[in-house]
Each structure stands twice: as C-alpha cells, then as structure tokens.
Design a protein around this motif. Structure first.
Motif, mmCIF file in Angstrom:
data_model
loop_
_atom_site.group_PDB
_atom_site.id
_atom_site.type_symbol
_atom_site.label_atom_id
_atom_site.label_comp_id
_atom_site.label_asym_id
_atom_site.label_seq_id
_atom_site.Cartn_x
_atom_site.Cartn_y
_atom_site.Cartn_z
ATOM 1 N N GLN A 46 7.938 2.514 -18.556
ATOM 2 C CA GLN A 46 7.953 2.564 -17.106
ATOM 3 C C GLN A 46 7.493 0.949 -16.609
ATOM 4 O OE1 GLN A 46 7.240 5.197 -18.425
ATOM 5 N NE2 GLN A 46 8.520 6.904 -17.762
ATOM 6 N N SER A 47 8.181 0.416 -15.816
ATOM 7 C CA SER A 47 7.756 -0.798 -15.070
ATOM 8 C C SER A 47 7.669 -0.555 -13.541
ATOM 9 C CB SER A 47 8.485 -2.077 -15.556
ATOM 10 O OG SER A 47 8.011 -3.117 -15.000
ATOM 11 N N VAL A 48 6.432 -0.462 -12.929
ATOM 12 C CA VAL A 48 6.215 -0.309 -11.536
ATOM 13 C C VAL A 48 5.206 -1.285 -11.039
ATOM 14 C CG1 VAL A 48 5.758 1.285 -9.575
ATOM 15 C CG2 VAL A 48 7.121 2.090 -11.404
ATOM 16 N N PRO A 49 5.462 -2.582 -10.548
ATOM 17 C CA PRO A 49 4.286 -3.330 -10.264
ATOM 18 C C PRO A 49 3.737 -3.165 -9.235
ATOM 19 C CG PRO A 49 6.420 -4.194 -10.520
ATOM 20 C CD PRO A 49 6.786 -3.137 -10.598
ATOM 21 N N MET A 50 2.263 -3.078 -9.039
ATOM 22 C CA MET A 50 1.372 -2.553 -8.045
ATOM 23 C C MET A 50 0.077 -3.183 -8.017
ATOM 24 S SD MET A 50 0.862 1.444 -9.137
ATOM 25 C CE MET A 50 -0.019 1.818 -7.856
ATOM 26 N N GLN A 51 -0.660 -3.240 -7.147
ATOM 27 C CA GLN A 51 -1.954 -3.329 -7.017
ATOM 28 C C GLN A 51 -2.835 -2.344 -6.139
ATOM 29 O OE1 GLN A 51 -1.175 -7.349 -5.123
ATOM 30 N NE2 GLN A 51 -2.922 -8.125 -6.445
ATOM 31 N N ILE A 52 -4.144 -2.083 -6.613
ATOM 32 C CA ILE A 52 -4.817 -1.061 -5.989
ATOM 33 C C ILE A 52 -5.841 -2.098 -5.209
ATOM 34 C CG2 ILE A 52 -6.555 0.876 -5.962
ATOM 35 C CD1 ILE A 52 -3.843 1.484 -6.659
ATOM 36 N N VAL A 53 -5.868 -2.034 -3.822
ATOM 37 C CA VAL A 53 -6.568 -2.939 -2.977
ATOM 38 C C VAL A 53 -7.682 -1.730 -2.240
ATOM 39 C CG1 VAL A 53 -6.639 -4.613 -1.026
ATOM 40 C CG2 VAL A 53 -4.857 -4.396 -2.656
ATOM 41 N N SER A 54 -8.997 -2.295 -2.451
ATOM 42 C CA SER A 54 -10.234 -1.723 -1.733
ATOM 43 C C SER A 54 -10.539 -2.457 -0.643
ATOM 44 C CB SER A 54 -11.126 -1.382 -2.732
ATOM 45 O OG SER A 54 -10.687 -0.733 -3.729
ATOM 46 N N SER A 55 -10.984 -1.927 0.468
ATOM 47 C CA SER A 55 -11.663 -2.622 1.607
ATOM 48 C C SER A 55 -12.836 -1.882 2.104
ATOM 49 C CB SER A 55 -10.853 -3.032 2.705
ATOM 50 O OG SER A 55 -10.236 -1.866 3.323
ATOM 51 N N GLY A 56 -13.968 -2.483 2.785
ATOM 52 C CA GLY A 56 -15.089 -1.620 3.344
ATOM 53 C C GLY A 56 -15.797 -2.611 4.119
ATOM 54 N N PRO A 57 -16.671 -2.159 4.761
ATOM 55 C CA PRO A 57 -17.811 -2.968 5.661
ATOM 56 C C PRO A 57 -18.703 -3.881 4.882
ATOM 57 C CG PRO A 57 -18.493 -0.540 5.612
ATOM 58 C CD PRO A 57 -17.068 -0.642 4.765
ATOM 59 N N ALA A 101 -9.031 2.534 0.315
ATOM 60 C CA ALA A 101 -8.063 2.227 -0.932
ATOM 61 C C ALA A 101 -6.733 2.423 -0.755
ATOM 62 C CB ALA A 101 -8.799 2.747 -2.078
ATOM 63 N N ASN A 102 -5.933 1.373 -0.857
ATOM 64 C CA ASN A 102 -4.455 1.535 -0.836
ATOM 65 C C ASN A 102 -3.701 0.892 -1.840
ATOM 66 O OD1 ASN A 102 -4.782 2.327 2.076
ATOM 67 N ND2 ASN A 102 -2.952 1.250 2.921
ATOM 68 N N ALA A 103 -2.563 1.409 -2.255
ATOM 69 C CA ALA A 103 -1.776 1.013 -3.136
ATOM 70 C C ALA A 103 -0.765 0.043 -2.460
ATOM 71 C CB ALA A 103 -0.965 2.103 -4.116
ATOM 72 N N PHE A 104 -0.656 -1.182 -3.061
ATOM 73 C CA PHE A 104 0.495 -2.081 -2.737
ATOM 74 C C PHE A 104 1.683 -2.011 -3.803
ATOM 75 C CE2 PHE A 104 -2.807 -2.886 0.324
ATOM 76 C CZ PHE A 104 -1.988 -3.547 1.433
ATOM 77 N N ILE A 105 2.687 -1.812 -3.698
ATOM 78 C CA ILE A 105 3.764 -1.354 -4.627
ATOM 79 C C ILE A 105 4.957 -2.209 -4.476
ATOM 80 C CG2 ILE A 105 5.246 0.473 -5.866
ATOM 81 C CD1 ILE A 105 3.230 2.463 -4.550
ATOM 82 N N TYR A 106 5.411 -2.893 -5.496
ATOM 83 C CA TYR A 106 6.279 -4.008 -5.310
ATOM 84 C C TYR A 106 7.675 -3.673 -6.194
ATOM 85 C CZ TYR A 106 2.090 -6.296 -4.257
ATOM 86 O OH TYR A 106 0.862 -6.630 -3.823
ATOM 87 N N HIS A 107 7.885 -2.247 -6.321
ATOM 88 C CA HIS A 107 9.061 -1.630 -7.251
ATOM 89 C C HIS A 107 9.963 -0.921 -6.289
ATOM 90 C CE1 HIS A 107 10.820 1.798 -9.502
ATOM 91 N NE2 HIS A 107 10.965 0.789 -10.383
ATOM 92 N N GLN A 108 11.316 -1.562 -6.105
ATOM 93 C CA GLN A 108 12.224 -1.182 -5.421
ATOM 94 C C GLN A 108 12.636 0.050 -5.164
ATOM 95 O OE1 GLN A 108 16.469 -3.031 -5.533
ATOM 96 N NE2 GLN A 108 15.980 -3.692 -3.498
ATOM 97 N N ASN A 109 12.639 0.882 -6.182
ATOM 98 C CA ASN A 109 13.095 2.245 -6.122
ATOM 99 C C ASN A 109 11.973 3.186 -5.302
ATOM 100 O OD1 ASN A 109 15.367 2.047 -7.386
ATOM 101 N ND2 ASN A 109 15.028 2.483 -9.376
ATOM 102 N N THR A 110 10.697 2.845 -5.633
ATOM 103 C CA THR A 110 9.499 3.504 -5.158
ATOM 104 C C THR A 110 9.660 2.999 -3.485
ATOM 105 O OG1 THR A 110 8.439 3.285 -7.001
ATOM 106 C CG2 THR A 110 7.196 3.886 -5.086
ATOM 107 N N VAL A 111 10.060 1.827 -3.221
ATOM 108 C CA VAL A 111 9.949 1.546 -1.909
ATOM 109 C C VAL A 111 10.903 2.199 -1.095
ATOM 110 C CG1 VAL A 111 10.549 -0.544 -0.139
ATOM 111 C CG2 VAL A 111 9.037 -0.933 -2.111
ATOM 112 N N LEU A 112 12.028 2.387 -1.786
ATOM 113 C CA LEU A 112 13.397 3.099 -1.151
ATOM 114 C C LEU A 112 12.789 4.478 -1.035
ATOM 115 C CD1 LEU A 112 16.445 1.384 -3.064
ATOM 116 C CD2 LEU A 112 15.738 1.019 -0.749
ATOM 117 N N ASP A 113 12.290 5.166 -1.939
ATOM 118 C CA ASP A 113 11.979 6.476 -1.870
ATOM 119 C C ASP A 113 10.960 6.773 -0.765
ATOM 120 O OD1 ASP A 113 13.264 7.296 -3.992
ATOM 121 O OD2 ASP A 113 11.696 7.175 -5.400
#
Length: 475
Positions: free
Chosen positions: A293-304, A422-434
């Motif tokens: 499977q090919s689901v392009p994504m990044q896990i992004v963290s933020s904090g104080p 922490a968030n996932a930023f996902i660049y996969h069209q089928n996942t976006v549509l879901d």
C-alpha cells in the motif's frame, strides 16, 4: 503596614512588567498575564508560576532519540534531495511536506496502510485485539486513562502481556487522568510494566509545569502497528456516559513506515518523563515495514517547548492552499488572530467553509468561547453546524480532495501553544475522501446554526461568550 503593602505592590508590578516585556510570547497573552498579575498582587505571580511560564526545549526532550531512530538522518536526506524526491500530485501537498521537514523533521513516508475508526467500541475492540497479539513491546501514551470499566479492561490486557514477558510502557497525563494513577497500575508495575505520569514534578503538589499537558494519544505495538487520533481511554469514549451520550471521534490505525515516527515520538516523551529509565533501542523497536500500500503521510508534533506552532502553521497552510472547500471538525474552536484572519480571507476569496462543533459543552468557558468565534465565522459566510447525535470530539480539517489533518490538536490556543500534540497529515486521495465522507455524515446529523440561533440566546449566555473570549489566551 501601608509602606509594606506599597512596597510589595511595587515589586509585584515590576515583576509583572519584566515578565510581559522580556518573555517571548504572543502579545495578547502577555497583556492578559500583565493584567492578572497587576490586579491580583501576589496571587497573580503564583498563578503565573504554575500556569504562565514557558518551557525550554533543551531541558525537556533528549533529541538524540530521533538520531537513534535515524529520523534526523532521513529528514536531512529528504531536505537535501528535494528535487529528486518523489513528487506528490498537488503542489499544496509538496509544500506541506517541505514545511514540516524543515520545522519538525517530519519525514514523508509512503508505505503505509490506514484504517479509520469513527466509533469508540470498534476502535477499542481492534486496539485490544492488537494488544493481545503483542510479542515484544507495547508503548502506550494517552492524555486520559480513567479508572473505570474500559480502563480496567486495558489494564488487565497489559498485565497479562507483562506476565508473558512483553515490555509494557504506559505514559499518561496527570491532569487529564484526574490525579495519580500509580495505584491503579500497581499490579502492572509489580509484573514488570513501567508506568510514568508525563513530566510530573518530584514535588507532587508543586508542579510548575501543570499547565503544559500531554494531549497526545499514541500507541505503538511491536514497532509495526500504530494508533493516533482523538479517543482517550474511558467509558465516556464508548458512549457510556449519559451526560455526553454517543461519543463521536476519529482515530487511525497505521501499518507501515509512519509507525517509526510514532515510536520516536513516544520515546522522546518517555525519556522526558522517566529520567532514570534506560532503554536499549534495538532493531525490535523499528523493524522493516514493507507494504504494497502507498499512503503518503507525515506525523507532525507540536508543543510548548518550541516557539514554532507547527500544527497550527499546517492548518494555515492548508487553508491558504485551498481552492474550493474547507471542512473543519473540532470540539473547541478558539482560533488566534492569525488563524481567524486566514479563514476570513478564504471566505472573502469565495471558498466554502463548513465548521462542525458540538451542541453541548464539556468545558463551559471553552464552549462559550467556541460559540463566540463560531458566530463570527458564520456572519462572515461560513456554514456552522452543531452536532446533535451525542458529543462531537473530532479534530480534523479536510481541504478539497487534496489533504487531511487528523489527530489530537484542537482548534484552540491551548492546543497550539500549551499542549503537547500530534497529528497525521495525509496526502492520499482515497483517505481524504473517506474522512470527508465522515464529516458529511456528521453534517447530516447536525443542526445548521443561523443568526436566529444566537439571537434567541439570553443576555447572560451572550455575556458568558464575551467573557470567555477575553479569557481565550489563557484557556
């Protein structure tokens, strides 16, 4: 006596001014704290010590954790080879990838498979099944773990796995879990499990970091299965609390390369809390994950610990890159000036914005502030909906059919500046549509808010909205 009081007030005012001038923070928050410390001499300083101080990144996280996992090396490689990187379909996607690489070392991974959960019962059924199948280790990090039926089920599974020799680590937020949980996990600890409150002070009731909460929800099992999203652990998240009714949330189960990023994030948080813990990070923690499977994504963290509000910047970039439609779901909508201005610009540019919020509060001040800002957005032309089928706790934004962000970060100043998220930023069209379809279903279960909705509210309710808005930098 009058001389002493005058001297103390002068010292208090001097400290307040020094804090406002020399500590780098948003100007609205600086003025808010200056006002609190000036109007409440002595008490204001104490409140500031517990709730207002900033954090130092170098004092919290052992950044070598990312080096041990090879995250830094992979991020540097992707930065240097930007022209040779596999290009994603849309320019907005490529720009987000570049931004997060530079701000968070968030590597782009493509060999991933995602399962979306929108129901707590189904999510925890699958999670418990995965936990029972663990062979080597379980790393579990939640904002809230309640001592109730669901929490007890989780604890039993973890105890059973610890008895089998599986290495179990649990990290929880002491504020989110409403006090100490060490007694709750006593048997797990007795069988070799490790349990840590996040960044707890060695003085139990004197914790100057209490305002900085670990709001992340991360689970990693054997380095191959990862979870990230909005569900905490407790009966209310599976609809057993009559106050909230059905709990509407979204969570992701991930297989593939992005599990490595979740693993790295967990260990950075773990080492920040378990100062005496030593973990030999071997290959078992980052096995090869080869998927078709090919689901392009990044896990992004933020904090104080950082002045860069990475997830908020991601939201702004997504809005700026939108061409047609922006869909947002959040239980708390308290945007700062930059984010609100970006949304208003999008509306004036002819874009459509749908905002879904709850129809009931779980935190009164926060909900009234949410109503205030939702009204401003509605009056500017957005469609605002109040979810009717229980409590809505989803934290998601979908832009066109291009990108979705989903995770633990709310649309409020606390998530942007004070919480560890922490968030996932996902660049996969089928996942976006879901995900888009789940939001569309929620809109069908919502009441569209009209001007009449707000006009019918009492003067007292409107006063609470205005007052809550003034407190928004501190909420």
């Amino acid at each position: 006596m009058l001389i002493i009081e005058s001297a103390l007030y002068t010292v208090n005012f001097f400290i307040a001014v020094m804090v406002a001038l020399f500590e780098k923070r948003d100007i609205s928050a600086a003025w808010a704290w200056l006002l609190v410390m000036t109007l409440l001499p002595g008490i204001g300083i104490i409140l500031y010590l517990f709730l207002g101080r900033k954090l130092n990144k170098q004092q919290i996280f052992n950044l070598k954790t990312q080096e041990q996992f090879g995250i830094v090396e992979m991020a540097n490689y992707q930065k240097k080879s930007r022209h040779n990187r596999i290009k994603l379909k849309y320019e907005l996607q490529n720009e987000l990838v570049e931004m997060f690489l530079n701000s968070d070392n968030a590597i782009l991974t493509q060999q991933n498979d995602i399962t979306i959960f929108t129901d707590g019962i189904k999510k925890f059924k699958q999670l418990f099944e995965d936990l029972r199948g663990a062979k080597n280790h379980i790393n579990l990090e939640y904002f809230t773990i309640y001592d109730d039926d669901l929490g007890t089920q989780l604890r039993k599974i973890l105890i059973d796995k610890a008895k089998e020799g599986v290495k179990v680590r649990v990290l929880y937020d002491i504020f989110g879990s409403k006090g100490s949980k060490q007694r709750f996990f006593k048997e797990l600890i007795a069988h070799g499990g490790e349990v840590q409150p996040f960044m707890q002070s060695k003085w139990r009731y004197l914790n100057f970091r209490i305002n900085f909460r670990n709001h992340r929800k991360i689970v990693v099992i054997d380095g191959t299965i990862g979870y990230i999203g909005g569900f905490n652990v407790g009966d209310q998240y599976i609809g057993k609390n009559s106050r909230f009714g059905y709990w509407r949330d979204t969570h992701l189960r991930i297989l593939g390369s992005s599990v490595l990023q979740l693993q790295s994030r967990f260990f950075m948080d773990w080492f920040a809390s378990a100062k005496t813990s030593s973990v030999a990070i071997g290959l078992e923690y980052f096995p090869q994950n080869e998927l078709d499977q090919s689901v392009p994504m990044q896990i992004v963290s933020s904090g104080p610990e950082s002045d860069i509000q990475k997830i908020k910047q991601g939201y702004i970039k997504m809005i700026m890159g939108a061409r047609e439609h922006i869909r947002i779901e959040t239980p708390y909508f308290i945007p700062d000036d930059a984010l609100m201005e970006t949304l208003l610009i999008a509306l004036k540019s002819g874009l459509k914005i749908d905002l879904v919020i709850p129809n009931k509060p779980d935190h009164p001040f926060v909900y009234r502030a949410t109503e205030y800002y939702a009204r401003q957005l509605m009056e500017a032309g957005a469609n605002v909906y109040a979810y009717q089928n229980g409590f809505m706790h989803v934290k998601a934004i979908v832009v066109d059919d291009v990108v979705v962000s989903l995770g633990s970060a709310n649309w409020d100043i606390r998530s942007f500046k004070l919480n560890f998220e922490a968030n996932a930023f996902i660049y996969h069209q089928n996942t976006v549509l879901d995900i888009k379809e789940t939001i569309n279903r929620d809109i069908k279960n919502s009441q569209k808010i009209s001007p009449e909705y707000f006009n019918a509210q009492s003067v007292y309710t409107r006063f609470k909205q205005l007052a809550s808005r003034l407190l928004s930098p501190l909420l």
